[in-house]
Design a protein around this motif. Structure first.
Motif, PDB file in Angstrom:
ATOM      1  N   THR A   1       0.847  -1.184   0.000  1.00 34.57           N
ATOM      2  CA  THR A   1       0.000   0.000   0.000  1.00 34.57           C
ATOM      3  C   THR A   1       0.890   1.245   0.000  1.00 34.57           C
ATOM      4  OG1 THR A   1      -0.138  -0.120   2.425  1.00 34.57           O
ATOM      5  CG2 THR A   1      -1.932  -1.115   1.178  1.00 34.57           C
ATOM      6  N   GLY A   2       0.267   2.398  -0.207  1.00 35.19           N
ATOM      7  CA  GLY A   2       1.008   3.653  -0.239  1.00 35.19           C
ATOM      8  C   GLY A   2       0.049   4.814  -0.254  1.00 35.19           C
ATOM      9  N   ASP A   3       0.601   6.017  -0.271  1.00 39.60           N
ATOM     10  CA  ASP A   3      -0.235   7.206  -0.350  1.00 39.60           C
ATOM     11  C   ASP A   3      -0.876   7.361  -1.728  1.00 39.60           C
ATOM     12  OD1 ASP A   3       0.318   7.871   2.280  1.00 39.60           O
ATOM     13  OD2 ASP A   3       2.039   9.137   1.741  1.00 39.60           O
ATOM     14  N   SER A   4      -0.301   6.687  -2.722  1.00 40.91           N
ATOM     15  CA  SER A   4      -0.831   6.716  -4.092  1.00 40.91           C
ATOM     16  C   SER A   4      -0.628   5.349  -4.718  1.00 40.91           C
ATOM     17  CB  SER A   4      -0.101   7.774  -4.926  1.00 40.91           C
ATOM     18  OG  SER A   4       1.267   7.407  -5.092  1.00 40.91           O
ATOM     19  N   VAL A   5      -1.344   5.102  -5.813  1.00 37.31           N
ATOM     20  CA  VAL A   5      -1.144   3.853  -6.557  1.00 37.31           C
ATOM     21  C   VAL A   5       0.291   3.755  -7.049  1.00 37.31           C
ATOM     22  CG1 VAL A   5      -1.737   2.680  -8.716  1.00 37.31           C
ATOM     23  CG2 VAL A   5      -3.554   3.491  -7.212  1.00 37.31           C
ATOM     24  N   GLU A   6       0.835   4.869  -7.514  1.00 36.59           N
ATOM     25  CA  GLU A   6       2.202   4.851  -8.037  1.00 36.59           C
ATOM     26  C   GLU A   6       3.196   4.417  -6.967  1.00 36.59           C
ATOM     27  OE1 GLU A   6       0.009   7.311  -8.411  1.00 36.59           O
ATOM     28  OE2 GLU A   6      -0.427   6.958 -10.543  1.00 36.59           O
ATOM     29  N   GLU A   7       3.039   4.948  -5.750  1.00 39.43           N
ATOM     30  CA  GLU A   7       3.942   4.564  -4.665  1.00 39.43           C
ATOM     31  C   GLU A   7       3.770   3.084  -4.323  1.00 39.43           C
ATOM     32  OE1 GLU A   7       5.387   6.670  -0.615  1.00 39.43           O
ATOM     33  OE2 GLU A   7       3.217   6.216  -0.678  1.00 39.43           O
ATOM     34  N   ALA A   8       2.524   2.619  -4.278  1.00 39.76           N
ATOM     35  CA  ALA A   8       2.276   1.207  -3.976  1.00 39.76           C
ATOM     36  C   ALA A   8       2.873   0.295  -5.047  1.00 39.76           C
ATOM     37  CB  ALA A   8       0.769   0.965  -3.847  1.00 39.76           C
ATOM     38  N   ARG A   9       2.748   0.687  -6.325  1.00 39.70           N
ATOM     39  CA  ARG A   9       3.325  -0.126  -7.403  1.00 39.70           C
ATOM     40  C   ARG A   9       4.849  -0.182  -7.296  1.00 39.70           C
ATOM     41  NH1 ARG A   9       0.473   1.249 -13.126  1.00 39.70           N
ATOM     42  NH2 ARG A   9       1.613  -0.643 -13.715  1.00 39.70           N
ATOM     43  N   GLN A  10       5.460   0.926  -6.941  1.00 39.64           N
ATOM     44  CA  GLN A  10       6.916   0.942  -6.774  1.00 39.64           C
ATOM     45  C   GLN A  10       7.344   0.017  -5.641  1.00 39.64           C
ATOM     46  OE1 GLN A  10       7.818   5.085  -6.198  1.00 39.64           O
ATOM     47  NE2 GLN A  10       7.493   5.623  -8.351  1.00 39.64           N
ATOM     48  N   ARG A  11       6.600   0.039  -4.542  1.00 38.75           N
ATOM     49  CA  ARG A  11       6.947  -0.823  -3.416  1.00 38.75           C
ATOM     50  C   ARG A  11       6.764  -2.303  -3.771  1.00 38.75           C
ATOM     51  NH1 ARG A  11       4.024   2.872   1.328  1.00 38.75           N
ATOM     52  NH2 ARG A  11       5.815   4.297   1.628  1.00 38.75           N
TER      53      ARG A  11
END
Length: 356
Positions: free
Chosen positions: A337-347
């Motif tokens: 998970t993340g603050d945004s989809v982009e951050e979650a995809r990177q993780r």
């Protein structure tokens, strides 16, 4: 709706998906038993099991399911007819396109490699050749010309399934999308109603699911189209439960692909992103209980084929911020998970890199 007084529920399936669904029924006060479909007959029902409800957790021949329902005397969810239609790619495409007017890619079905050539000519090149029975993406090929058809036929043809092969027009769409759609009883009205989870974007490589993210960024028009398709096809099938409805998104245009009337691998992302995951939603819907599809965090998942990975590799994956792992057969599902989809995809991508 069955009650916890008659509490035994037979889950027909195997592996993590079946166990997760069993856990969902257990949390609601029921006694789930996981039964195998491997034997192909009603003898696959565990001895001493006398369920009032049998829940199908994976695709299976409708004849086998009818035999099991008759042997147990239980209600089958989804129904035999719903399982038959959704297992067969031709059945669900004709139901969607010809009976209900849903937008689909142009398609044909072939019984032989020679007939496959004629079908491809009518659909046009490039085209996609797929098994006639839904196989979760396995056995698919993108074909750019007639010389590639024999190899595509060999990859898609399986005489142990229905023996037919599907051909559909290839479109360079923006991405694939899954709408998890839930049909249950609305406590405010006492009537059947439909709920939609936030759309899940998906990415496949060689027909295999490799990534999912939620929410997918559909335009307002695309979202309206996607939910309209989801409501109409789930309503046509007509049973309570969760539906994983796969779509192709091209700008504002949305095309129906297929539907599974049960929890699926891509829907496992909801274990990180939603207040109630897909397994709990399915159990609630089957039982006619209240539904909540609230998204609590943007998230992403990577699906990594990694057999025999060590503790150190798993530790590195789990060290990535806001990341967890679930093993499903030979696939490791890494959810972030993340603050945004982009951050979650990177993780999720960073975690996946530790296992390959």
């Amino acid at each position: 709706m069955i009650s916890a007084e008659n509490s035994q529920v037979l889950i027909l399936g195997s592996g993590t998906l079946a166990e997760e669904l069993a856990a969902s029924f257990r949390r609601l006060g029921f006694e789930p038993v996981v039964g195998s479909l491997e034997l192909g007959t009603a003898h696959g029902v565990p001895e001493g099991v006398n369920p009032t409800l049998t829940v199908v957790c994976e695709a299976a021949p409708s004849e086998q399911l009818a035999e099991i329902a008759a042997a147990t005397g239980s209600e089958l969810v989804p129904t035999v007819e719903a399982c038959r239609i959704t297992r067969n790619r031709e059945g669900i495409r004709r139901t969607a396109a010809e009976e209900h007017g849903l937008p689909t890619m142009a398609y044909e079905f072939a019984d032989s490699v020679d007939e496959l050539g004629a079908c491809a000519d009518r659909v046009g090149y490039p085209c996609v050749v797929k098994p006639g029975t839904s196989t979760g993406g396995e056995g698919q090929s993108v074909v750019t010309g007639p010389d590639e058809l024999p190899a595509a036929w060999e990859k898609a043809y399986d005489p142990e399934l229905d023996g037919r092969v599907a051909v559909e027009r290839y479109v360079d769409f923006d991405y694939e999308c899954t709408i998890l759609t839930v049909r249950s009883i609305d406590p405010a009205t006492g009537q059947l109603s439909t709920w939609f989870c936030e759309p899940i974007g998906t990415r496949h490589e060689d027909g295999r699911l490799v990534e999912a993210w939620q929410p997918a960024p559909l335009t307002e028009d695309a979202m309206d189209n996607a939910r309209s398709i989801a409501a109409r096809i789930s309503g046509a099938i007509g049973v309570q439960g969760i539906y994983a409805i796969d779509l192709f998104v091209d700008g504002d245009e949305v095309y129906f692909s297929q539907v599974s009337p049960r929890p699926t691998l891509d829907g496992m992302i909801t274990g990180a992103t939603q207040r109630i995951n897909e397994f709990d939603l399915h159990a609630r819907a089957v039982l006619g209980l209240p539904i909540d599809v609230t998204l609590t965090s943007p998230g992403a998942a990577r699906f990594v084929q990694a057999q025999g990975f060590g503790r150190d590799a798993l530790a590195r994956a789990l060290a990535v911020e806001e990341t967890g792992a679930v093993v499903v057969g030979d696939t490791v599902v890494l959810r972030s998970t993340g603050d945004s989809v982009e951050e979650a995809r990177q993780r999720a991508a960073e975690a996946a890199s530790t296992l390959v």
